[in-house]
Motif scaffolding. Sequence first.
Motif, PDB file in Angstrom:
ATOM      1  N   ALA A 173      -8.742   9.077   0.620  1.00  0.00           N
ATOM      2  CA  ALA A 173      -8.787  10.445   0.093  1.00  0.00           C
ATOM      3  C   ALA A 173     -10.119  11.112   0.434  1.00  0.00           C
ATOM      4  O   ALA A 173     -10.165  12.290   0.824  1.00  0.00           O
ATOM      5  N   SER A 174     -11.203  10.367   0.287  1.00  0.00           N
ATOM      6  CA  SER A 174     -12.533  10.902   0.593  1.00  0.00           C
ATOM      7  C   SER A 174     -12.653  11.252   2.071  1.00  0.00           C
ATOM      8  O   SER A 174     -13.224  12.289   2.437  1.00  0.00           O
ATOM      9  N   ALA A 175     -12.092  10.385   2.928  1.00  0.00           N
ATOM     10  CA  ALA A 175     -12.169  10.627   4.369  1.00  0.00           C
ATOM     11  C   ALA A 175     -11.372  11.857   4.769  1.00  0.00           C
ATOM     12  O   ALA A 175     -11.839  12.693   5.557  1.00  0.00           O
ATOM     13  N   LEU A 176     -10.177  11.992   4.236  1.00  0.00           N
ATOM     14  CA  LEU A 176      -9.344  13.146   4.579  1.00  0.00           C
ATOM     15  C   LEU A 176      -9.991  14.452   4.121  1.00  0.00           C
ATOM     16  O   LEU A 176      -9.876  15.483   4.791  1.00  0.00           O
ATOM     17  N   ALA A 177     -10.696  14.392   2.989  1.00  0.00           N
ATOM     18  CA  ALA A 177     -11.355  15.596   2.471  1.00  0.00           C
ATOM     19  C   ALA A 177     -12.435  16.097   3.420  1.00  0.00           C
ATOM     20  O   ALA A 177     -12.729  17.308   3.461  1.00  0.00           O
ATOM     21  N   GLU A 178     -13.026  15.199   4.214  1.00  0.00           N
ATOM     22  CA  GLU A 178     -14.067  15.603   5.164  1.00  0.00           C
ATOM     23  C   GLU A 178     -13.546  16.568   6.221  1.00  0.00           C
ATOM     24  O   GLU A 178     -14.306  17.339   6.810  1.00  0.00           O
TER      25      GLU A 178
ATOM     26  N   TYR B  69       0.834  -1.201   0.000  1.00  0.00           N
ATOM     27  CA  TYR B  69       0.000   0.000   0.000  1.00  0.00           C
ATOM     28  C   TYR B  69       0.869   1.251   0.000  1.00  0.00           C
ATOM     29  O   TYR B  69       0.581   2.222  -0.709  1.00  0.00           O
ATOM     30  N   ILE B  70       1.924   1.239   0.789  1.00  0.00           N
ATOM     31  CA  ILE B  70       2.813   2.404   0.852  1.00  0.00           C
ATOM     32  C   ILE B  70       3.493   2.630  -0.495  1.00  0.00           C
ATOM     33  O   ILE B  70       3.550   3.758  -0.999  1.00  0.00           O
TER      34      ILE B  70
ATOM     35  N   PHE C  31     -11.624   2.131   8.589  1.00  0.00           N
ATOM     36  CA  PHE C  31     -12.198   1.338   7.508  1.00  0.00           C
ATOM     37  C   PHE C  31     -11.651  -0.080   7.564  1.00  0.00           C
ATOM     38  O   PHE C  31     -10.563  -0.320   8.071  1.00  0.00           O
ATOM     39  N   MET C  32     -12.420  -1.009   7.018  1.00  0.00           N
ATOM     40  CA  MET C  32     -11.977  -2.406   6.927  1.00  0.00           C
ATOM     41  C   MET C  32     -12.176  -2.913   5.519  1.00  0.00           C
ATOM     42  O   MET C  32     -13.203  -2.623   4.887  1.00  0.00           O
ATOM     43  N   LEU C  33     -11.216  -3.681   5.043  1.00  0.00           N
ATOM     44  CA  LEU C  33     -11.443  -4.406   3.806  1.00  0.00           C
ATOM     45  C   LEU C  33     -12.528  -5.448   4.050  1.00  0.00           C
ATOM     46  O   LEU C  33     -12.711  -5.929   5.170  1.00  0.00           O
TER      47      LEU C  33
ATOM     48  N   ALA D  75      -8.892   1.042  -4.413  1.00  0.00           N
ATOM     49  CA  ALA D  75     -10.125   1.304  -3.667  1.00  0.00           C
ATOM     50  C   ALA D  75      -9.820   1.883  -2.290  1.00  0.00           C
ATOM     51  O   ALA D  75     -10.519   2.783  -1.812  1.00  0.00           O
ATOM     52  N   VAL D  76      -8.767   1.373  -1.659  1.00  0.00           N
ATOM     53  CA  VAL D  76      -8.352   1.906  -0.352  1.00  0.00           C
ATOM     54  C   VAL D  76      -7.907   3.361  -0.499  1.00  0.00           C
ATOM     55  O   VAL D  76      -8.267   4.220   0.303  1.00  0.00           O
TER      56      VAL D  76
END
Length: 318
Positions: A288-293, A75-76, A215-217, A282-283
């Motif tokens: 990205a969506s969460a940080l934008a909040e 992921y990194i 979040f969880m896969l 997808a992760v």
Amino acid sequence: MRHFLEFEKPVADLEGQIQELRRLQESDDSVSTEEEIANLETKAREALKSLYSKLTPWQKTQVARHTDRPHASHYIDALIDDFTPLAGDRKFSEDRAVLTGLGRFRGEPVAVLGQEKGSDTQARLKHNFGMARPEGYRKAVRVMELADRYGLPVISFVDTAGAYPGVGAEERGQAEAIARSTEACLGLGVPNVAVIIGEGGSGGAIALATASRVFMLEHAIYSVISPEGAASILWRDSARAEEAATAMKVTAEDLLNLKVIDAIVPEPLGGAHRDPEVTIGAVGDIVASALAEFSGMSASDIRRERREKFLAIGRSLG
């Protein structure tokens, strides 16, 4: 070579037949097996779809532990540009079970934490199978404090069976280190997002997953103890791990219903290990969506929102 889980045997048999037919076609051009291969591929896909539509908690545990699942390092590598690793807790030593560093996520500077299990025998030994010692959690605290000082969001990739239970780790304050790491997560004035990418085991996972958004896969698990450990304590029989996994509510669906996590990240058919690239993408999107909040929120508002989120778990269960 693909590694199949025990419950995937019907799919393994079909895919084995497909491989045999392909080898036959390669060795003899006069033999046409394309139609038969296509039929078998359809059957294999339908069998896989049927199996994964009704996985038990224990089967999900097996998928979460699959050796071919993408690990934190994957992921990194895929999501974090210009990643610069940071090592050592400045107190005792370096712990390679926990990866930490700074980089850019979709152009924005971030701090990164990840529990790395390793993809082969040598890497697993190097990273101690993802089971951190106190130094790993103290290193995580050091990086979180650095992130807070410079206003960097924190992204955590959680994948551990639990903290290392060795005598040396206990002598050096394992429980205290985990508690300090959990406290550091809660006290951040910057948003932190945690993703359970495989196993989220015990306090070893909570120490990095006490986040603004968790979040969880789809086929990951998250629990206070491993199913084997719970079975050993409750019934003095680790063979009852399957029963324990069901009773403990370890799946993403269970934890979303209990409001322990915020959302589930869908996995490709057959699990993340069948298409790591799609899974990692997808992760990245949900992070990205969460940080934008949290864009434009003050440090005090971020802390308050996180605090209320975790207090609400107890209230909803009460």
